[in-house]
Design an enzyme around this catalytic site. Structure first.
Site, PDB file in Angstrom:
ATOM      1  N   SER A 254      31.142 -28.253  -9.976  1.00  0.00           N
ATOM      2  CA  SER A 254      30.681 -26.907  -9.642  1.00  0.00           C
ATOM      3  C   SER A 254      29.729 -26.379 -10.700  1.00  0.00           C
ATOM      4  CB  SER A 254      31.879 -25.954  -9.513  1.00  0.00           C
ATOM      5  OG  SER A 254      32.470 -25.740 -10.782  1.00  0.00           O
ATOM      6  N   LYS A 255      29.103 -25.262 -10.394  1.00  0.00           N
ATOM      7  CA  LYS A 255      28.147 -24.645 -11.322  1.00  0.00           C
ATOM      8  C   LYS A 255      28.811 -24.263 -12.634  1.00  0.00           C
ATOM      9  CE  LYS A 255      25.106 -22.744  -7.732  1.00  0.00           C
ATOM     10  NZ  LYS A 255      24.554 -21.511  -7.140  1.00  0.00           N
ATOM     11  N   ARG A 256      30.114 -24.010 -12.596  1.00  0.00           N
ATOM     12  CA  ARG A 256      30.822 -23.564 -13.799  1.00  0.00           C
ATOM     13  C   ARG A 256      30.806 -24.607 -14.909  1.00  0.00           C
ATOM     14  NH1 ARG A 256      34.240 -21.913  -9.776  1.00  0.00           N
ATOM     15  NH2 ARG A 256      35.639 -23.680 -10.139  1.00  0.00           N
TER      16      ARG A 256
END
Length: 484
Positions: A254-256
Site C-alpha cells: 500500500s501507499k503507506r
C-alpha cells in the site's frame, strides 16, 4: 493463432503503483516475446477518481521504463479512440449494452438508492449488495414508459442463478463457480458511463486483444466477463492473472509503505533499469537462476507459464542489493552525472569530487546513501573513542594513542600527500614497529574520518583531505585519547 496483442489499461488516478507497473511490464513482455503488439488504453470511466496530471505520469513512466506502446491515444492504428471517455462519447458502450438487452442477456434497472439499500447482505463479515432481479420482470411496455418519462436507470447483466460457469486462466487453471454467486453487475451506470468491467470486455474485443494480463483480484469477476463474451458470441481471450504483491509483513503493498509506486522508488534513488528488473521477478521466475536482466533479455527469456500463483513479497532489501549491482556496472561518467549534484550538496570545500565518486561507486546501493558515505570529508563528526578499540586489529585506546603520537611528526614532515606516498610512510612505520597493517591503519583511519565505516582507507582519506586538515584531525584524535 492470430498475432498476439496485449494491452495496458491504467486508470489515471495518480502515481503508478508497482502492481500496475508489473502488469504493464508483463503485458509488454508477452507481446514482444511473441513478436506481437502492446497497446496503451486509458480507462477514465470512473470520473470521480481522476487525478489531474496522472495521464502524463502514465506516459512518462512507460517512456522511462522502455515499455514503448505500439498503439495508443498518440498512435492510432485504426481501432481508436484509445481513451474510454472518448469512446463513451460516441455511444459505443450504450450501443453494445442495448444489444444485450435485446437478446435478454441484460436489462434496464430503475431501482433507486433507497430500495437498493434494503438488499444489503452481510457475507463473511462484509456488507455487500446483491441485486434481486426485481426489474427483470418489467414488461417491455413498462420499460419503454419509464425510459420515456426520463426516469434514471442502469443496465444490468442478466446472469443465471442455477448451474455453474467455468473459465480458464493460464496461471490458476480451470476455475468453476456456482452461478448463484454471480451478481447481476451493472454494465451502464446512471450517468451513462460504462462500468470498468463492461468497458474492458467491449474494448478488448474491438481492439483484438488476445491476452489479458491483470491482477488476481479480478479472478472473481472473470466468470461475468466470460458470460459477456458468450452473450456477444465473441472469442474469449487468454487470461493471465498475476499474483498479489505484498510487503514484508505479507500485507497488500500500500501507499503507506512509502515505496509502492514507481516514482516513489525513483525519488529514493533507485535506477529505472533495476526497478524494471526487480518488478519482473515479482511473480515470475526465469528458467535459469539468473536474476539480473536487461529489458531486451527479459523479452527473450519471459515465459508467462513460469509465473507463480503465490503472493510475491516486495523485498526492499533485495531491491537495494539489485540496485547496487546496477550501480557497480554503470559507466563512470553516467554515474558521476547522477552523483555530482549530491556530492556538491554535501561537500562545499575544494575536494576532488571525481575521486570521491570513484570511492563510493561500489559502496552504495542507492544514490542518497552517498551523503552518509562522504559527509565526514566536509567536517569531522563527533565520535566515541571506543571506535579505536578493534579486536580483529588488536587495537586499544592506549595502542592507538601511541601510534598516532609516533606518526604525527612523520606526517608533519611529509610534503607529498598523495595516496602512494602516504601509504609508503605507513608501510615503513609498520615494518619498523613489527606489527600488522591493521594495527596502524585502524587508528589513523578513525582519526581522519571519525566514522566506523568509510568508502576508502586511511591514506586515501588523507589524500582527499590534504596535509593541513589531516594533521588537524590526527591531533584531535590524540587529544581525545589523552583526555579519556
Amino acid at each position: 493463432m492470430s498475432k498476439v496483442r496485449t494491452r495496458f489499461a491504467p486508470s489515471p488516478t495518480g502515481r503508478m503503483h508497482v502492481g500496475n507497473l508489473r502488469t504493464a511490464l508483463y503485458a509488454y513482455l508477452i507481446a514482444k516475446h511473441e513478436g506481437g503488439d502492446f497497446i496503451l488504453r486509458i480507462e477514465d470511466t470512473d470520473q470521480e477518481r481522476l487525478v489531474e496530471g496522472a495521464v502524463d505520469i502514465i506516459y512518462r513512466t512507460l517512456e522511462k521504463t522502455g515499455l514503448v506502446h505500439d498503439e495508443g491515444p498518440d498512435k492510432d492504428k485504426g481501432v481508436g479512440p484509445y481513451v474510454q471517455s472518448e469512446r463513451q462519447a460516441s455511444g459505443i458502450y450504450l450501443e453494445y449494452a442495448r444489444k444485450l438487452v435485446e437478446s435478454g442477456k441484460a436489462y434496464y434497472c430503475f431501482c433507486d438508492k433507497e430500495r437498493l439499500a434494503t438488499l444489503n447482505q452481510v457475507i463473511d463479515g462484509k456488507e455487500i449488495n446483491v441485486y434481486d432481479k426485481h426489474c427483470l420482470s418489467l414488461s417491455k411496455e413498462e420499460v419503454a414508459e419509464k425510459l420515456a418519462s426520463g426516469m434514471p436507470y442502469v443496465i444490468r447483466q442478466n446472469n443465471p442463478t442455477e448451474g455453474t460457469t467455468t473459465f480458464s486462466d493460464e496461471i490458476y487453471g480451470d476455475i468453476t463457480v456456482d452461478n448463484s454467486e454471480l451478481d447481476d453487475m451493472i454494465l451502464i451506470k446512471s450517468d451513462g458511463y460504462p462500468t470498468y468491467n463492461f468497458a474492458n470486455v467491449v474494448d478488448d474485443h474491438l481492439m483484438g486483444i488476445t491476452h489479458v494480463v491483470r491482477g488476481n483480484e479480478y479472478l472473481s469477476s472473470s466468470p461475468k466477463y466470460n458470460r459477456l463474451y458468450d452473450a456477444f458470441g465473441w472469442e474469449v481471450p487468454v487470461y493471465v492473472h498475476c499474483p498479489l504483491i505484498t510487503d514484508e509483513e505479507h500485507h497488500k503493498l500500500s501507499k503507506r509503505c512509502g515505496h509502492s509506486s514507481y516514482e516513489d522508488l525513483i525519488d529514493q534513488g533507485f535506477l529505472t533499469e533495476a526497478v524494471v528488473n526487480y518488478v519482473a521477478l515479482l511473480g515470475w521466475s526465469p528458467s535459469n537462476n539468473e536474476e539480473i536482466f536487461t529489458l531486451d533479455e527479459l523479452v527473450k527469456e519471459f515465459d508467462y507459464h513460469h509465473m507463480s500463483k503465490s503472493p510475491a513479497v516486495f523485498d526492499y532489501k533485495k531491491l537495494k542489493w539489485m540496485n547496487g549491482e546496477y550501480i557497480k556496472k554503470m559507466d563512470f561518467d553516467v554515474f558521476y552525472e547522477k552523483a555530482e549534484p549530491i556530492l556538491k550538496e554535501v561537500l562545499t570545500k575544494d575536494f576532488d569530487l571525481k575521486k570521491i565518486a570513484e570511492m563510493v561507486k561500489t559502496r552504495i546501493e542507492t544514490f542518497p546513501e552517498i551523503k552518509d558515505h562522504v559527509d565526514f570529508f566536509e567536517e569531522l563528526p563527533e565520535y566515541d573513542i571506543a571506535m579505536y578499540t578493534h579486536k580483529k586489529m588488536k587495537t586499544t585506546t592506549e595502542s592507538s594513542l601511541e601510534v598516532l603520537q609516533e606518526l604525527l611528526p612523520l606526517f608533519e614532515a611529509q610534503e607529498d600527500y598523495s595516496n602512494d606516498a602516504l601509504y609508503q610512510t605507513l608501510a615503513g612505520y609498520v615494518e619498523k614497529k613489527g606489527c600488522k597493517n591493521g594495527y596502524v591503519m585502524w587508528p589513523v583511519r578513525t582519526a581522519a574520518s571519525g566514522k566506523q565505516m568509510t568508502p576508502c582507507g586511511a591514506t586515501e582519506i588523507m589524500e582527499i583531505l590534504g596535509k593541513e586538515e589531516s594533521i588537524k584531525r590526527l591531533k584531535k584524535g590524540i587529544e581525545l585519547l589523552q583526555n579519556a
